[in-house]
Each structure stands twice: as C-alpha cells, then as structure tokens.
Design an enzyme around this catalytic site. Structure first.
Site, PDB file in Angstrom:
ATOM      1  N   CYS A   2       0.814  -1.168   0.028  1.00 16.49           N
ATOM      2  CA  CYS A   2       0.039   0.015   0.054  1.00 16.49           C
ATOM      3  C   CYS A   2       0.671   1.220   0.121  1.00 16.49           C
ATOM      4  O   CYS A   2       1.901   1.230   0.392  1.00 16.49           O
ATOM      5  CB  CYS A   2      -0.674  -0.130   1.229  1.00 16.49           C
ATOM      6  SG  CYS A   2      -1.800  -1.341   1.364  1.00 16.49           S
ATOM      7  N   ARG A  27       4.631   0.669  -5.941  1.00 18.10           N
ATOM      8  CA  ARG A  27       4.532  -0.302  -4.831  1.00 18.10           C
ATOM      9  C   ARG A  27       3.636  -1.562  -5.283  1.00 18.10           C
ATOM     10  O   ARG A  27       3.632  -2.533  -4.211  1.00 18.10           O
ATOM     11  CB  ARG A  27       4.364   0.559  -3.544  1.00 18.10           C
ATOM     12  CG  ARG A  27       5.206   1.596  -3.128  1.00 18.10           C
ATOM     13  CD  ARG A  27       4.992   2.329  -2.008  1.00 18.10           C
ATOM     14  NE  ARG A  27       4.711   1.737  -1.044  1.00 18.10           N
ATOM     15  CZ  ARG A  27       5.589   1.654   0.160  1.00 18.10           C
ATOM     16  NH1 ARG A  27       6.671   2.030  -0.337  1.00 18.10           N
ATOM     17  NH2 ARG A  27       5.220   0.898   1.071  1.00 18.10           N
ATOM     18  N   TRP A  75      -3.100  -2.562  -1.528  1.00 22.80           N
ATOM     19  CA  TRP A  75      -2.809  -3.930  -1.983  1.00 22.80           C
ATOM     20  C   TRP A  75      -3.306  -4.842  -1.004  1.00 22.80           C
ATOM     21  O   TRP A  75      -3.032  -5.019   0.228  1.00 22.80           O
ATOM     22  CB  TRP A  75      -1.301  -3.967  -1.983  1.00 22.80           C
ATOM     23  CG  TRP A  75      -0.777  -5.315  -2.934  1.00 22.80           C
ATOM     24  CD1 TRP A  75      -0.838  -5.392  -4.030  1.00 22.80           C
ATOM     25  CD2 TRP A  75      -0.168  -6.521  -2.176  1.00 22.80           C
ATOM     26  NE1 TRP A  75      -0.183  -6.571  -4.413  1.00 22.80           N
ATOM     27  CE2 TRP A  75       0.200  -7.394  -3.273  1.00 22.80           C
ATOM     28  CE3 TRP A  75      -0.143  -6.961  -0.791  1.00 22.80           C
ATOM     29  CZ2 TRP A  75       0.650  -8.709  -3.083  1.00 22.80           C
ATOM     30  CZ3 TRP A  75       0.361  -8.173  -0.960  1.00 22.80           C
ATOM     31  CH2 TRP A  75       0.830  -8.995  -1.878  1.00 22.80           C
ATOM     32  N   ASN A 101      -1.383   1.019   6.140  1.00 16.99           N
ATOM     33  CA  ASN A 101      -0.811   0.168   5.575  1.00 16.99           C
ATOM     34  C   ASN A 101      -0.170  -0.900   6.556  1.00 16.99           C
ATOM     35  O   ASN A 101       0.639  -0.402   7.404  1.00 16.99           O
ATOM     36  CB  ASN A 101       0.534   0.712   4.648  1.00 16.99           C
ATOM     37  CG  ASN A 101       1.600  -0.087   3.925  1.00 16.99           C
ATOM     38  OD1 ASN A 101       1.285  -1.387   3.981  1.00 16.99           O
ATOM     39  ND2 ASN A 101       2.916   0.168   3.649  1.00 16.99           N
ATOM     40  N   GLY A 102      -0.229  -2.277   6.304  1.00 17.78           N
ATOM     41  CA  GLY A 102       0.226  -3.234   7.276  1.00 17.78           C
ATOM     42  C   GLY A 102      -1.095  -4.056   7.539  1.00 17.78           C
ATOM     43  O   GLY A 102      -2.147  -4.066   7.041  1.00 17.78           O
ATOM     44  N   GLU A 481      16.605 -16.592 -11.973  1.00 14.30           N
ATOM     45  CA  GLU A 481      16.260 -15.200 -12.153  1.00 14.30           C
ATOM     46  C   GLU A 481      15.675 -14.925 -13.666  1.00 14.30           C
ATOM     47  O   GLU A 481      14.677 -14.287 -13.737  1.00 14.30           O
ATOM     48  CB  GLU A 481      17.462 -14.408 -12.004  1.00 14.30           C
ATOM     49  CG  GLU A 481      17.246 -13.071 -12.096  1.00 14.30           C
ATOM     50  CD  GLU A 481      16.125 -12.229 -11.056  1.00 14.30           C
ATOM     51  OE1 GLU A 481      15.523 -13.225 -10.131  1.00 14.30           O
ATOM     52  OE2 GLU A 481      16.017 -11.037 -11.221  1.00 14.30           O
ATOM     53  N   LYS A 485      12.023 -13.513 -14.110  1.00 15.54           N
ATOM     54  CA  LYS A 485      11.803 -12.400 -14.844  1.00 15.54           C
ATOM     55  C   LYS A 485      10.720 -12.317 -15.706  1.00 15.54           C
ATOM     56  O   LYS A 485       9.629 -11.870 -16.030  1.00 15.54           O
ATOM     57  CB  LYS A 485      12.797 -11.694 -15.452  1.00 15.54           C
ATOM     58  CG  LYS A 485      13.949 -11.075 -14.626  1.00 15.54           C
ATOM     59  CD  LYS A 485      13.519  -9.634 -14.360  1.00 15.54           C
ATOM     60  CE  LYS A 485      12.824  -9.412 -13.112  1.00 15.54           C
ATOM     61  NZ  LYS A 485      13.313  -9.988 -11.699  1.00 15.54           N
ATOM     62  N   GLU A 488       7.174 -13.313 -14.190  1.00 15.20           N
ATOM     63  CA  GLU A 488       6.215 -12.546 -13.487  1.00 15.20           C
ATOM     64  C   GLU A 488       5.828 -11.153 -14.191  1.00 15.20           C
ATOM     65  O   GLU A 488       4.796 -10.528 -14.004  1.00 15.20           O
ATOM     66  CB  GLU A 488       7.249 -11.745 -12.206  1.00 15.20           C
ATOM     67  CG  GLU A 488       8.451 -11.223 -12.583  1.00 15.20           C
ATOM     68  CD  GLU A 488       9.472 -10.699 -11.442  1.00 15.20           C
ATOM     69  OE1 GLU A 488       8.787 -10.627 -10.256  1.00 15.20           O
ATOM     70  OE2 GLU A 488      10.508 -10.487 -11.634  1.00 15.20           O
ATOM     71  N   HIS A 504      14.956 -35.886 -14.767  1.00 12.82           N
ATOM     72  CA  HIS A 504      14.283 -36.686 -13.973  1.00 12.82           C
ATOM     73  C   HIS A 504      12.701 -36.152 -13.794  1.00 12.82           C
ATOM     74  O   HIS A 504      12.185 -36.043 -12.493  1.00 12.82           O
ATOM     75  CB  HIS A 504      15.077 -36.192 -12.411  1.00 12.82           C
ATOM     76  CG  HIS A 504      16.276 -36.902 -12.364  1.00 12.82           C
ATOM     77  ND1 HIS A 504      16.488 -38.391 -12.582  1.00 12.82           N
ATOM     78  CD2 HIS A 504      17.542 -36.507 -12.426  1.00 12.82           C
ATOM     79  CE1 HIS A 504      17.835 -38.565 -12.510  1.00 12.82           C
ATOM     80  NE2 HIS A 504      18.520 -37.235 -12.642  1.00 12.82           N
ATOM     81  N   LYS A 603       5.991  -4.343  -5.268  1.00 11.00           N
ATOM     82  CA  LYS A 603       7.290  -4.242  -5.218  1.00 11.00           C
ATOM     83  C   LYS A 603       7.940  -4.353  -3.595  1.00 11.00           C
ATOM     84  O   LYS A 603       8.938  -4.961  -3.562  1.00 11.00           O
ATOM     85  CB  LYS A 603       7.577  -2.579  -5.347  1.00 11.00           C
ATOM     86  CG  LYS A 603       8.974  -2.340  -5.644  1.00 11.00           C
ATOM     87  CD  LYS A 603       9.749  -2.627  -6.791  1.00 11.00           C
ATOM     88  CE  LYS A 603      11.047  -2.341  -6.766  1.00 11.00           C
ATOM     89  NZ  LYS A 603      11.922  -3.248  -7.757  1.00 11.00           N
TER      90      LYS A 603
HETATM   91  C1  G6P Z   1       8.800  -8.664  -4.098  1.00 14.71           C
HETATM   92  C2  G6P Z   1       9.400  -8.181  -5.559  1.00 14.71           C
HETATM   93  C3  G6P Z   1      10.593  -8.879  -5.979  1.00 14.71           C
HETATM   94  C4  G6P Z   1      11.662  -8.836  -4.935  1.00 14.71           C
HETATM   95  C5  G6P Z   1      11.064  -9.607  -3.562  1.00 14.71           C
HETATM   96  C6  G6P Z   1      12.174  -9.212  -2.470  1.00 14.71           C
HETATM   97  O1  G6P Z   1       8.188  -9.975  -4.385  1.00 14.71           O
HETATM   98  O2  G6P Z   1       8.101  -8.335  -6.602  1.00 14.71           O
HETATM   99  O3  G6P Z   1      11.087  -8.402  -7.334  1.00 14.71           O
HETATM  100  O4  G6P Z   1      12.559  -9.491  -5.344  1.00 14.71           O
HETATM  101  O5  G6P Z   1       9.796  -8.806  -3.289  1.00 14.71           O
HETATM  102  O6  G6P Z   1      12.108  -7.919  -2.162  1.00 14.71           O
HETATM  103  P1  G6P Z   1      13.196  -7.043  -1.601  1.00 14.71           P
HETATM  104  O7  G6P Z   1      12.818  -5.648  -1.537  1.00 14.71           O
HETATM  105  O8  G6P Z   1      13.183  -7.482  -0.186  1.00 14.71           O
HETATM  106  O9  G6P Z   1      14.466  -7.255  -2.441  1.00 14.71           O
END
Ligand code: G6P
Length: 608
Positions: A2, A27, A75, A101-102, A481, A485, A488, A504, A603
């Site tokens: 949020c 965010r 969110w 937020n929280g 990774e 990418k 997502e 396997h 985010k």
């Molecule tokens: C969320 C984001 C990811 C990120 C992860 C960890 O899931 O969408 O892109 O890698 O959080 O976030 P941080 O801020 O702890 O790196």
C-alpha cells in the site's frame, strides 16, 4: 504494498495527494482512495482498480476542494480489492478517517468487541477496526485517542488519520510499515516513500516504530505512544527527483535495465581503493572475518537468487559453507545457528517483512547480521548490525533489474574482501579479479547494444505457453532469475531447472517447439550443459543458449545463441542476466502488458 500520501498546507490538497500516490504506483496496488476536509466536513472517495479511476472520479482532485487530505493505494490483504474495502475508512459518521498500510493482527477480537458495543462495519478490512476504535476512545483529544488505540492493536501499521473537528491537524503513526514525514515551504506531508513528496520538499523525517506525528500546515511535532513529545532530526534527501521519473523510456523497467552499468559502477567503484576492496561499513576486522565458520544468506524473490549465486561463489572461492534460505522458510524452520556464523540478508526495499523477521530472529540468537540493502534508512538497514548499501537509486518497476545487479556486485565485493582477510586470494588473483570486476559495467553496456536482436527474438515467443531455463552451477542460478523475470511480467509459465535434473521429470514436458533457454557460461560445466541441450533438442525443443563469446561449438547444439563477453566465471551472472531481462521485457511489451505493474505483484512485500 500500500501507498500512503497526506498533505496539509496552503495549496489545494487533493491534486498533491493524487500526484504523490501516482509516484508510489510502483509499490503495487489494486484500489485507491482519498479523503479531503472541505472546510465543513471530510469527503471520501475511493474506487477499485488503477489510480486513473480515482483521478477520473475526482477530476484529478479538482472537484475535492480543501487544504488537507490523505490518500491511499491498497494492495489487498484482508478483503478482496473493491470500492468498499479501499481506504480511507471512517467511523460511523465520517468524522474520523484513516488510511493504513500493514496488518492489524488482533482485528477480529477488536471487531467483536466493537460489534458488541453497537458499532457496525461497512468493509471486510482490518483497517476499519482502527476507525471505529478511534471513535470509541475519542473524547476531543486526537493524540490521546491515537495512543489508546496504538496500545490496543497488535501487528503492523503506517497510519494517516484526520479528525473533522481538528481540521488544522493531520496525524501519522507507524510500527513496522514505513512512513515518512516531510516539511515543505507550503505545507507538511506524510508518505510511504520519498518520491511521493520529493517535488515539494527534501526535508524528511523517518518515523520510528510506535512514533506519532502531528502535522500542521507549517509545523510538525512528534510523540511517543505515551504522548511524550520527542525531538527528531530531519534528513535531507540528496537524490534527484528525475531519478524517480521515466526519463523518456516507455517503462521504468527498460530505464532501469539501462541504468545497470551505472548501478554496478556505483556499487563497485567507491569500494575499490589502491587495488584492495575496502568496505568501511562492514564493521568487521580481518580476525572476525577469519572466524566465520558458516554463512546463512536469507532473502526473498530475486534477492534470494543473488544468494543462490553467492553460495557458488563463496563456497567455491572461500570454502566457507553457505546455506541459502527463502526468508519465509528460514523464520519458521528453527535454523541451526552457531555463534561463529554470519547471517547476510539481501533486500532491495529493506522492508520485506519475512526478511526483516529473519534479521530479528538471527539477532535474537546472538548472531551478527549483515544486510545488503538498497533503500537507505529502511527497516532492515536500521535493524541490522552492518549495512552494505547497493546505491542503485530508487527502483520503480516491480520486477527488479538494476537492484538485482547491484546485489550481485555487492556479493562479489564481499567475497573478495573475505577472501583477502582469510588469505585465499593472492595478489595476482586479486589483480585479475578486480580487472574483471571493473570491466563489468562496459560489458553490460555492450550487451545492451544487442537489444534489437533480443526484441526480434522475443517477438517470436509472445504466444509461448511454457518455457524452461536450464543451467548448471551459477548458470542454474542465472536461470532461476531469468525464469522469474519472464513469468512475473509476461505471465508465461516458466521454470528453471538444474540442467542435470531435467531428465528426472521435466523433460516429459518438452514438446516440439517448446522454448528452452540454456545458460552455459561456466567453462567447467559447458560440455555437460551442451549434452543437456542435445537431450531437449532431440525431443523437439527450440533452444536459445547464452554462452561466452568464442564458444562457437554451442551453435551445433542450440538453435539460437546470445554471446556474452569473457569474464571471471564467478561474475558471469552479471552479464548473462542482461539478455534474459531484455527478453522478458520485450515478451511482456509484445503482449501489450503493463510491464512495470504486473498483476498481483507488489514491489515491497511488507506482510508475511
Ligand atoms: C517482491 C518483488 C521482487 C523482490 C522481492 C524481495 O516479491 O516483487 O521483485 O525480489 O519482493 O524484495 P526485496 O525488496 O526484499 O529485495
């Protein structure tokens, strides 16, 4: 997560708050709302969906006149994304308005108590409990009511609060969720993050846990949860507002990919002095570094993937055993930790709830915690024993790119520094490592030059249903990774597999035409990975390989090859990830998606 923005001052408040919320879109959110005091009462408007819906509803704030306002992008956690569940929430007669937020963990018990006292609820949220609880305690003194509420609630919160009968004031409080207070020329602000208010002020206060702020149009005061006034030092933000803007790129993600050479330079250069790696903020002597018997790396998402890479580097280079954990698992698996262990947490935002808890858990067990963090002054940074800041600047796109690259660079520097202290890197090796490290930014730049080629290739795969990434060792970590990418932001199902593990099970999913991305940068494992390419090829897969320049023989096995420049194999991730980030980006663009705001993702994940 949020976003909160609040303003009280000389200017019309609603446009400022909406503009601030737009800066916090990164965010992640699914609904938005705003409350404005119009001179007589507080008017609230909210709507599910993008901020644009709320902007239409309010004519960009113009049909909500008034000089104080709070706004929110939500969110969803408790209750589906909907108009009703969107914030702000109010007490029964709309005279007390709250954005939050929280998560209020004991909200059910509080809600039952309030229902028993005749309160009724309009939403399914935990936040609405706060509005009614404030009403319950409010006897004309806002600060008193807020402190009483804060003593009753359990969980996390960043709060913005308005009282209709105290229109000259706006209140804020926080525990665990981030919140800042800004003091500008024409008014005072609250916000979840700096970019929301940077246009108006650089003078910012970071609220501490259980601190309350009272804002007036020209002054800010702070209180403890027991109503004691406290003194706080303002911080001057020295980064540029443009750093949080798109600067002509179609999406922040592409802008941030293009910033990677600079990011890696900014992380590395200041820490190389006279041919040595100097990490002043490490706060550890050579003897302490020598005494480390095991390293635990804890993180989430892409940050976790940098940890998987670091395990190969640290174990390979230093022979220190490394365990890598996803933070949400680390917390609850009662990890075996010994006093000579070091915990390294990695987080771009510095606010990820599970990673923050891992910091606390480790510290409670007496371990030293080193944090690799991007956001200065974030919760993880403040609570860890030492902080290695990545200095990647604000990252806006939800899918991380430049912060990931900066985290990798941080691990390279730490590994070298540890290796020197432990006597496993001699001068000749040091020189060669530093040369390769310092060459990375230019090499990344070169790879960015291949963008059209990758775009062309990506366009062929926008209709793909499944993609598999394979690799061994560090190449497996790169695949993790690359795969994340792609899935997502393009919503294409993709999986990363250790190349040797494919047979396997997963190989049964390979059909004629299935795209397999094979990462083959590690010289010692190259031949093995080529064999795995042959395996999927013979089942009809189309193979795109990423290999080091000069490894022409891979063209016999793979259908399409992207070459990266030569580097130390330990640093290959920094180069190989660039085409994979671009590939994911162009697939998402090709599908017409909102690349920076993938559905359902946030985010900064501030709930566990
Ligand atoms: C969320 C984001 C990811 C990120 C992860 C960890 O899931 O969408 O892109 O890698 O959080 O976030 P941080 O801020 O702890 O790196």
């Amino acid at each position: 997560m949020c976003g909160i923005v609040g303003y009280i001052g000389e200017k019309p408040a609603a446009p400022i708050v909406l503009e601030g919320l737009a800066k916090l879109e990164y965010r992640g959110y699914d609904s938005a709302g705003i409350a404005v005091y119009d001179g007589k009462e507080i008017i609230t408007k909210k709507a599910a969906g993008r901020l644009a819906v709320l902007e239409n509803l309010t004519h960009s704030g113009e049909n909500m006149p008034g000089f104080s306002a709070i706004g929110h992008t939500r969110w969803a956690t408790h209750g589906v994304p909907s108009d009703l569940n969107a914030h702000p929430h109010t007490n029964g007669d709309g005279t007390i308005v709250v954005v939050h937020n929280g998560i209020i963990e004991n909200y059910m018990a509080l809600k039952n108590k309030l229902l028993g006292k005749g309160y009724s609820f309009a939403s399914e949220t935990d936040t609405e409990v706060l509005a009614h609880l404030l009403d319950y305690y409010y006897k004309g003194n806002p600060l008193q009511a807020i402190t009483k509420v804060l003593h009753r609630v359990e969980g996390s919160y960043a709060l913005g609060i308005m009282f209709a009968d105290h229109p000259e004031e706006l209140y804020a409080a926080r525990k665990e969720s981030p919140l800042i207070v800004g003091h500008g020329e024409d008014g005072c602000f609250i916000a979840s993050d700096v970019p929301a208010i940077l246009k108006y002020t650089r003078k910012v206060y970071y609220l501490e846990n259980q601190e309350i702020a009272m804002l007036k149009k020209d002054e800010v005061s702070f209180f403890t949860v027991d109503e004691e006034p406290t003194e706080k030092q303002a911080v001057t933000i020295d980064w540029d507002a443009n750093a949080a803007e798109k600067a002509g790129y179609e999406f922040f993600m592409l802008k941030e990919i293009y910033e990677e050479p600079k990011t890696v330079t900014d992380t590395i250069s200041p820490r190389i002095k006279n041919g040595e790696v100097v990490i002043e903020e490490l706060n550890m002597t050579d003897d302490e570094l020598k005494a480390i018997s095991r390293i635990h790396i804890v993180a989430c998402g892409s940050a976790y993937h940098t940890g998987v890479t670091a395990k190969y580097i640290i174990e390979g280079m230093l022979r220190i055993p490394v365990e890598v954990d996803v933070a949400s698992e680390f917390r609850y698996r009662d990890p075996i930790l010994s006093p000579s262990d070091l915990v390294i947490v990695v987080s771009q935002s510095g606010e990820t709830a599970d990673t923050l808890e891992a910091v606390r858990e480790s510290k409670a067990k007496g371990l030293k915690v080193l944090a690799i963090v991007n956001v200065v002054g974030s919760s993880i940074a403040r609570e860890s024993d030492s902080v290695f800041y990545t200095w990647a600047g604000p990252e806006i796109s939800v899918a991380t790119t430049k912060a990931y690259s900066a985290q990798l660079a941080a691990f390279y520097l730490l590994a070298i520094r540890f290796g020197r202290a432990r006597g496993v890197i001699d001068d000749a090796r040091m020189k060669s490592l530093l040369e390769d490290l310092q060459a990375l930014p230019d090499q990344i730049e070169l790879l960015l030059g291949q963008k059209e080629k990758i775009q062309h290739f990506a366009n062929r795969y926008i209709a793909a249903k499944d993609v598999f990434f394979i690799g061994r060792g560090i190449d497996y970590a790169i695949g993790l990774e690359g795969s994340l990418k792609l899935k997502e932001i393009s919503y294409i199902h993709s999986e990363a597999y250790a190349a040797g593990e494919l047979k396997h099970g997963t190989i049964s999913l390979i059909e004629p035409g299935t795209l397999v991305v094979a990462v083959a940068t590690q010289p010692d494992l190259f031949a093995k990975t080529v064999s795995n390419i042959e395996e999927v090829k013979s089942r009809g897969a189309f193979v795109m390989a990423v290999a080091e320049r000069g490894r022409k023989e891979i063209e016999k096995a793979a259908d399409y090859v992207l070459y990266i420049p030569h580097t130390n194999p330990y640093f290959a991730n920094s180069l190989a990830i660039i085409p994979l980030q671009l590939f994911a980006y162009y697939v998402s663009v090709g599908k017409g998606y909102d690349v920076d705001h993938p559905r359902n993702l946030a985010k900064s994940v501030t709930v566990e």
